[in-house]
Design an enzyme around this catalytic site. Structure first.
Site, PDB file in Angstrom:
ATOM      1  N   LYS A 189     -32.623  14.644   5.447  1.00 19.22           N
ATOM      2  CA  LYS A 189     -32.459  16.004   4.903  1.00 19.22           C
ATOM      3  C   LYS A 189     -32.878  16.108   3.433  1.00 19.22           C
ATOM      4  CE  LYS A 189     -28.188  15.834   6.451  1.00 19.22           C
ATOM      5  NZ  LYS A 189     -28.316  14.997   7.663  1.00 19.22           N
TER       6      LYS A 189
ATOM      7  N   THR B  99     -35.461   7.026   5.779  1.00 20.81           N
ATOM      8  CA  THR B  99     -34.721   6.433   4.669  1.00 20.81           C
ATOM      9  C   THR B  99     -33.467   7.276   4.417  1.00 20.81           C
ATOM     10  OG1 THR B  99     -36.025   7.656   3.049  1.00 20.81           O
ATOM     11  CG2 THR B  99     -36.795   5.445   3.620  1.00 20.81           C
TER      12      THR B  99
ATOM     13  N   PHE C  62     -34.917   1.347   7.787  1.00 19.50           N
ATOM     14  CA  PHE C  62     -34.431   0.537   8.898  1.00 19.50           C
ATOM     15  C   PHE C  62     -32.907   0.511   8.929  1.00 19.50           C
ATOM     16  CE2 PHE C  62     -34.550  -3.352  11.634  1.00 19.50           C
ATOM     17  CZ  PHE C  62     -35.380  -2.821  12.603  1.00 19.50           C
TER      18      PHE C  62
ATOM     19  N   GLY D  18     -15.906   4.697  12.789  1.00 23.75           N
ATOM     20  CA  GLY D  18     -17.321   4.747  12.405  1.00 23.75           C
ATOM     21  C   GLY D  18     -17.904   6.145  12.421  1.00 23.75           C
TER      22      GLY D  18
ATOM     23  N   LYS E  14     -27.956  21.463   6.352  1.00 28.26           N
ATOM     24  CA  LYS E  14     -28.515  21.869   7.650  1.00 28.26           C
ATOM     25  C   LYS E  14     -28.785  23.367   7.701  1.00 28.26           C
ATOM     26  CE  LYS E  14     -26.550  17.917  10.030  1.00 28.26           C
ATOM     27  NZ  LYS E  14     -25.295  17.335  10.520  1.00 28.26           N
TER      28      LYS E  14
END
Lengths: 343, 343
Positions: free
Chosen positions: B127, B98, B11, B208, B226
């Site tokens: 990932k 998560t 969350f 941010g 990636k």
């Protein structure tokens, strides 16, 4: 291994390249997709070459390209019609590559109807039937639980429809803007470099980029056809060319020409799909764009598409071979989508 | 209408945004894909909110964000474990969000294994588990005939995997080059504008864009993760981070810095997958690129990917929201791919 029976209709640049590419990729398709591509018939205007998986090996390919030699081949048939070919084996996929006729869609329109009626899937690079009668074709395909795919008709290897329908699944597409015609983009690029329209067109014709009658391209109808197809596919509409405000590149207003000559600006022919709730607005128009526009760098015969969405912002895709081999690769991709991915 | 039971795990920014987005899109998914999205459980570290389809309506959403208020809600459970949630309804899809842990993949790795064992599909933006143990996870999903999708882990809304696997079906991908990390690209863009590394990083943190510990981004590990995922998915490999030569942007050699300052050139952190037959070479490195490079215009927090193929030439895709909402949109897309397109 799944056998894919193919009937190829039309033996112009794209048809020929499709036969060659799919034959070259036969082992690749067996290995990676468990698909066994088999040409059941290849139609050209004088007749058809039937039932040989060795169509492009060595001299068969040469003979196929030299009509005088073909007649000696035991697999060559004259007076062999499409309906006979469709009925003479397990249904597979019709690869429709006859010339695009945006007036009445023929002969492609009849070919596609015939194929669907006989239970064959269809992939096509032919815009004509689809801009003319999109909804009835799609409805017929749906009713028969068959696929009708047309990546090759929207911008060859540029994956417009895949991105719109698959990559953007779950988003609402708000606006689409594209440089979708290589010929006009080449001419505009040359004009930016200082040539006038006639010089640029002549060079495009000399290089085989523009046709001897370039009107469909330079008057904007090719771009218009593509945005009609993209809009219909994305928004489940039945739009036709009558729904597009179309502008060509032949008579560029002098104020635009002047702006387009300035540093950091270019003139482009943009196909635009604008959506306001259920209302879809289509246009093909000349626009001066600057470096902040995502399609600014798309020059020469290159193509590009920007899709603006509610939740993924904007996605721009550029490139993809825009010659007959690119169109052939798009047709092969569509066949793989049908038989391997069940899309 | 097909019911899609969802368990959301995690969350943080992406998990929260996924709950919000999927809830907002509920009617849209019913209408366009005949999918009825239902949150069976939403796990956050302190407990889980279970069995409510009204999670984001008004004050439930507010309470969900304010842990002190949650405990009063009849749908709130503490000590409720994932295995219990997985076993307590018809299998659906686990949305794993998560935090990414590239060292051992936990806790995501265990969550994904548990979900697959219980017959649940998995979509993830994490990932960690995938770079750590890609092959065993994919094998397990295949064996159980379940989907394991990770668009959200490769570059959020930028459709890297869709293009590679679907749009380029039938081609051989020869090389892939990408700008895949928004933080480093933002810093390099600011450095081009004259700032030094520390100033640019400080600005990114203030806005941010960069995390307070930016090491995974600036040392190149996020990009490396990636490209490992993209390479494994495209070429059915089991590569890990150990197979990547990784360079970061912290200590840019002065000769590169100098070149990058020149007009018409920029420094970019490129993730590259080079293929020579069965050999796959992976690297993350600083490169000076010029206007002719298809990723030249990708600046700020933008991302882009170029794929070079045998038959479609090169396709470049740029854009896509690269914030939590973009990642959430990618997760929703993956769910639609599983349930509507059966991909």
């Amino acid at each position: 291994m799944k056998r894919v029976n193919i009937i190829l209709m039309g033996f112009g640049h794209v048809g020929r390249e499709s036969l060659r590419l799919i034959s070259e990729k036969r082992e690749f398709c067996r290995k990676h997709y468990c698909l066994d591509m088999h040409f059941h018939a290849v139609f050209r205007s004088e007749g058809a070459f039937i039932n040989s998986s060795r169509l492009v090996s060595g001299d068969v390919w040469k003979r196929l390209q030299a009509p005088k030699e073909i007649s000696k081949n035991p697999n060559w048939r004259t007076g062999f019609a499409l309906d006979k070919a469709l009925a003479s084996c397990e249904p597979g996929v019709l690869v429709e590559c006859t010339p695009s006729n945006i007036k009445d869609g023929e002969p492609g329109l009849s070919h596609i109807h015939e194929a669907l009626e006989r239970g064959w899937h269809v992939v096509t690079a032919n815009k004509g039937p689809l801009v003319h009668d999109y909804c009835s074709l799609i409805e017929e395909a749906k009713r028969c639980r068959l696929a009708l795919k047309f990546s090759g008709a929207t911008a060859a290897a540029l994956p417009c429809l895949d991105i719109a329908l698959l990559s953007l699944a779950g988003t609402e597409i708000l606006r689409i803007e594209g440089i979708l015609n290589g010929t006009t983009n080449f001419i505009l690029t040359r004009m930016k470099e200082g040539k006038d329209y006639d010089e640029a067109l002549a060079e495009a014709q000399k290089r085989g980029i523009a046709e001897s009658d370039p009107s469909l391209d330079v008057e904007g109808w090719d771009t218009a056809s593509k945005i009609v197809l993209i809009a219909n596919a994305c928004f489940a509409k039945c739009l036709t060319l009558d729904d597009v405000r179309v502008e060509g590149i032949k008579d560029i207003p002098s104020h635009l020409l002047q702006q387009g000559r300035e540093e950091g600006k270019v003139i482009r022919l943009l196909g635009t799909i604008n959506r306001e709730k259920e209302k879809i607005d289509l246009s093909v128009r000349l626009a001066v764009i600057t470096g902040s526009h995502p399609l600014f760098g798309v020059d020469g015969t290159n193509k590009g598409l920007t899709l603006i969405t509610d939740t993924m912002d904007s996605i721009t895709v550029v490139g993809g071979k825009s010659d007959p081999r690119g169109a052939a690769a798009a047709l092969l991709k569509d066949i793989i989508h049908i038989y391997h991915f069940h899309l």
